[in-house]
Design an enzyme around this catalytic site. Structure first.
Site, PDB file in Angstrom:
ATOM      1  N   ARG A 146       0.881  -1.344   0.001  1.00  0.00           N
ATOM      2  CA  ARG A 146       0.098   0.136   0.060  1.00  0.00           C
ATOM      3  C   ARG A 146       0.830   1.286   0.124  1.00  0.00           C
ATOM      4  NH1 ARG A 146      -4.472   1.779   4.520  1.00  0.00           N
ATOM      5  NH2 ARG A 146      -2.277   1.915   5.774  1.00  0.00           N
ATOM      6  N   THR A 150      -1.158   7.735  -0.780  1.00  0.00           N
ATOM      7  CA  THR A 150      -2.448   7.499  -1.353  1.00  0.00           C
ATOM      8  C   THR A 150      -3.378   6.402  -0.628  1.00  0.00           C
ATOM      9  OG1 THR A 150      -1.696   5.863  -3.023  1.00  0.00           O
ATOM     10  CG2 THR A 150      -1.436   8.080  -3.549  1.00  0.00           C
ATOM     11  N   ASP A 244       0.498  -2.768  13.577  1.00  0.00           N
ATOM     12  CA  ASP A 244       1.061  -3.451  12.321  1.00  0.00           C
ATOM     13  C   ASP A 244       1.228  -4.861  12.605  1.00  0.00           C
ATOM     14  OD1 ASP A 244       2.742  -4.347  10.202  1.00  0.00           O
ATOM     15  OD2 ASP A 244       2.718  -2.365   9.373  1.00  0.00           O
ATOM     16  N   ASP A 247       4.526  -6.269  11.395  1.00  0.00           N
ATOM     17  CA  ASP A 247       5.623  -5.850  12.278  1.00  0.00           C
ATOM     18  C   ASP A 247       5.727  -6.359  13.586  1.00  0.00           C
ATOM     19  OD1 ASP A 247       6.403  -4.015  10.364  1.00  0.00           O
ATOM     20  OD2 ASP A 247       5.919  -2.149  11.488  1.00  0.00           O
TER      21      ASP A 247
END
Length: 252
Positions: A146, A150, A244, A247
């Site tokens: 991603r 944007t 995340d 992560d």
């Protein structure tokens, strides 16, 4: 429900519902109150039963103080629940066998072949649960990232079984935010000849917006999720979420 979530102003989130969790034989006043999944009306979305076990596991992986080893262990347990539920949605055929005491048993067997496809890298964390449930299962890979500015997905790589179009596909990605990456993965699978109705998308936590996007664009793709959260913040992160996933699962 989909229009409500898609049209609300950015940063405005609905309050997650609460439920009393505990054995059915216990009175309500003896059960603790906990936050449970937001309900959705989309017929292609299946949410795991909001049991004390599941909510306890989710509580562990949501906690920012949970260390990596525990995060991996409890995430794997939820992934196993997701895979087992997804298998319940595959078609079966009658299958009568003979037991060791020479009696017949009228059972069933799965119809057709399956494979897993993980959206790298976070989706790879769900592969172990799939292998534990389906021995020698074939697994493909799709790399979609991603753009943080944007929030749009970009396809970088895909490697799928040659006969993927003849298989039922369990698409793996733990987080469903806007749905952009997963929707692009569906496009890749369909370009390889996989029927929309032969795809099951498994994830731990979904946003109402992501579920609505799926329902509108691919209503025949079945989503199996552990929890639908409150919504997305201004950065399109799921809240309250768990951070995340990749992560926390892969990084020390």
């Amino acid at each position: 429900m989909s229009s409500t979530h898609l049209d609300r102003p950015s940063g405005v989130l609905q309050r997650a519902p609460s439920g009393h969790l505990g054995p059915s034989y216990k009175p309500k006043e003896e059960k603790p109150t906990a936050t449970v999944s937001t309900e959705v009306t989309h017929s292609n979305v299946t949410i795991l039963p909001q049991t004390p076990q599941l909510i306890a596991l989710l509580t562990m992986i949501r906690n920012k103080a949970t260390n990596r080893a525990d995060f991996i262990f409890y995430s794997n347990r939820i992934n196993r629940l997701l895979v087992e539920e997804a298998l319940n949605h595959l078609p079966v055929l009658p299958h009568t066998i003979t037991t060791p005491v020479d009696r017949t048993y009228n059972g069933v067997k799965f119809e057709g072949k399956i494979c897993g496809v993980s959206i790298m890298r976070a989706g790879e964390a769900m592969e172990q649960a799939l292998r534990e449930c389906c021995r020698s299962v074939r697994i493909g890979k799709i790399l979609i990232q991603r753009d943080e500015e944007t929030s749009k997905p970009r396809l970088f790589y895909d490697k799928l079984p040659e006969d993927v179009s003849q298989r039922w596909v369990l698409l793996l990605d733990p987080m469903l935010a806007t749905g952009g990456s997963a929707l692009m993965a569906i496009d890749v699978l369909r370009s390889k000849g996989v029927p929309e109705e032969h795809i099951l998308f498994l994830n731990l936590i979904a946003s109402p917006e992501g579920a609505a996007n799926f329902a509108q664009r691919y209503p025949k793709v079945r989503i199996v999720t552990a929890f639908v959260d409150q919504g997305l913040n201004e950065k399109n992160y799921i809240v309250p979420g768990l951070g995340d996933f990749g992560d926390r699962y892969y990084t020390l």
